[in-house]
Scaffold this active site. Sequence first.
Site, short mmCIF file in Angstrom:
data_model
loop_
_atom_site.label_atom_id
_atom_site.label_comp_id
_atom_site.label_asym_id
_atom_site.label_seq_id
_atom_site.Cartn_x
_atom_site.Cartn_y
_atom_site.Cartn_z
N HIS A 123 0.99 -1.20 -0.05
CA HIS A 123 0.14 0.11 0.06
C HIS A 123 1.03 1.26 0.07
O HIS A 123 2.04 1.19 0.47
CB HIS A 123 -0.83 0.07 1.41
CG HIS A 123 -2.14 1.04 1.52
ND1 HIS A 123 -1.73 2.33 1.72
CD2 HIS A 123 -3.22 1.00 1.21
CE1 HIS A 123 -2.99 2.96 1.98
NE2 HIS A 123 -3.79 2.09 1.53
N ASP A 199 3.01 -4.35 8.28
CA ASP A 199 1.67 -3.58 7.83
C ASP A 199 0.62 -4.68 7.91
O ASP A 199 0.37 -5.36 7.11
CB ASP A 199 1.85 -3.05 6.58
CG ASP A 199 0.60 -2.37 6.08
OD1 ASP A 199 -0.29 -2.48 7.15
OD2 ASP A 199 0.51 -1.71 5.04
N GLN A 202 -4.47 -4.96 7.24
CA GLN A 202 -5.58 -5.79 6.50
C GLN A 202 -5.57 -7.36 7.51
O GLN A 202 -6.70 -7.99 7.18
CB GLN A 202 -5.29 -6.03 5.20
CG GLN A 202 -5.23 -4.82 4.26
CD GLN A 202 -6.73 -4.29 4.06
OE1 GLN A 202 -7.75 -4.87 4.36
NE2 GLN A 202 -6.86 -3.04 3.86
N LYS A 225 -10.41 -0.23 10.60
CA LYS A 225 -10.57 -1.58 9.82
C LYS A 225 -11.19 -2.62 10.64
O LYS A 225 -11.38 -3.69 10.08
CB LYS A 225 -9.54 -1.67 9.14
CG LYS A 225 -8.93 -0.94 7.80
CD LYS A 225 -8.06 -1.38 7.03
CE LYS A 225 -7.11 -0.02 6.41
NZ LYS A 225 -7.92 0.66 5.45
N CYS A 367 -4.80 2.69 -3.67
CA CYS A 367 -3.58 3.00 -3.11
C CYS A 367 -2.27 2.14 -3.08
O CYS A 367 -1.31 1.92 -2.34
CB CYS A 367 -3.71 3.43 -1.46
SG CYS A 367 -4.76 4.39 -1.03
#
Lengths: 410, 167
Positions: A123, A199, A202, A225, A367
């Site tokens: 991302h 990261d 998600q 999220k 993104c």
Amino acid sequence: MTLDVASVKKDFPILERDLAGHRLVFLDSAASSQKPRAVLDAMDHYYETTHANVHRGVYTIAEEATQAYEAARARVARFIGAPSARGVVFTKNATEAINLVAHSYGRACLPPGKAVLLSEMEHHANLVPWLMLREERGVELRFLAVDDDGRLVLDDLDRQLDGVGLVSVTAMSNVLGTLNPIARIADAAHAAGAVVLVDAAQSVPHAVTDVAELGCDLMAFSAHKMCGPTGIGVLWGREELLESMPAFLGGGEMIRDVRLDGWTPNEIPWKFEAGTPPIAEAVGLGAAVDYLSGLGMEAVREHEVALTTHALSMLADRHGDDLRIFGPPDPHDRGGVLSFTYRDVHPHDLSQVLDSAGVCIRAGHHCARPLMRRLGVPATSRASFYVYNDEADVEALSDGLFAAADLFSI
Amino acid sequence: MAGLEDLYREIILDHYRSPRNRGDLPTPPAYRVEGFNPLCGDEVVLYVDIDDAGRVADIKVDGQGCSISQSSASMMTAAVKGRTEAETRDLIRAFKAMMSIHERGLDGNGDGHGDSGPVAPDPAVDMGELEALRGVVKFPVRIKCATLSWNTLAEAFDQAGLDRPAE
């Protein structure tokens, strides 16, 4: 334990909304999830009964606000298997958490001459902070390639790690849904003497997360999220590592002492939390963690694998070659994120047609423009699933595809 | 909530399915200018041949994008061919005015002053088929799709102006 989706749906007030005669079918949770009543109530209750600034007042409600804020930190620590809350830093979002590492570790701790290893599927949040570091300091950036099935190419990992000081990769692609083998990458990176940042924006919302199992040194994710509010994110880090990193933003809270000739930093995690923090948002995040723990993260993952399995086969069945879905074909290798192109219909037009039936999907580059170039498409449509989605939602998506085909067939 | 039929008028779909003036022109003499919408990846490449009298002698469109950006570009080429620079700039201005009802960012026009009301059509400019795109203003996200080719055309004239010897 399996997820009772009909009952979960009732927990989310927004799903009662009527959109010109259509129920709201929300298939964009990879961008931001909806919020259960429990989270909204927790934040309201905090503002109605408790609010005061934290770590400052000696009066009752200030004490309670501080306790609520720190209790949220402890809940988050438990949720990700962190050994203590001291490693949990509250940031604005996952993006700010990665920027914190790039600024602090990247500028002060990354040994001179060492490279940073990223991947082609990142991302922009995990690309731009490092591109900025390269511009400013000339740090070499390397990128793990992505194969045609949307998996990281790791055949040459050891050679690519030679001379690398920090690895920063996503646990799950926001475009392809690919679940990356973080533990394997972390093992190899540590053997090469590199620090590992993940990261996890998600992945944390969708599956059991255990930082010890992942083997990473630092991990970033966002509350919004995972059923929590916007405005708060988390950087988790190994305590010794966080202690070795210099402060990022300066101001109140992050200091122990300030003199006109200098300052000394606070302890971790407060060293990285300058200014009044997002207190109500932390309370909301704590409630979100409780909510998800109540559902059970194993059950959440199981539900999403089942729904993704259903969606992949049903959509392929009905739409055949008209529909091109990106990412790993096996639902066990991916999260509940389906990026696709449909005939010649532009994602914007597809999204517009679906919107007229109450179905929310994302259209665009998500993104991740370097990944779009790798896939050879200017944009894709993306449907993403969460705890409140069911087979009827996939049905609504499929119907919308047919409607778009009728309108735009050339 | 505005319906799909407000956006996808038949004439728009017709230009999307059968785009006019598709292709390219030799450069020079034509100017080649690219426009890009980073939000959706829409891309328009214009080839504009401006004759000695300052008229659009020929114009071609390349690139890819959504039905709104592609049909707007197609309708634009049909509308400006043969027009002078002044006429074309008037049309660009009128088209952007038609689209500007929601096109307000952080530039201080969103506070109830300035151009915050509905924009009346300029009676001096005949919009013709382009009127069909008026429905786009009900879908603020799509305004940038509709205006992409028009902004790109304005750039082509800016370039041509720079190349022209000072008199």
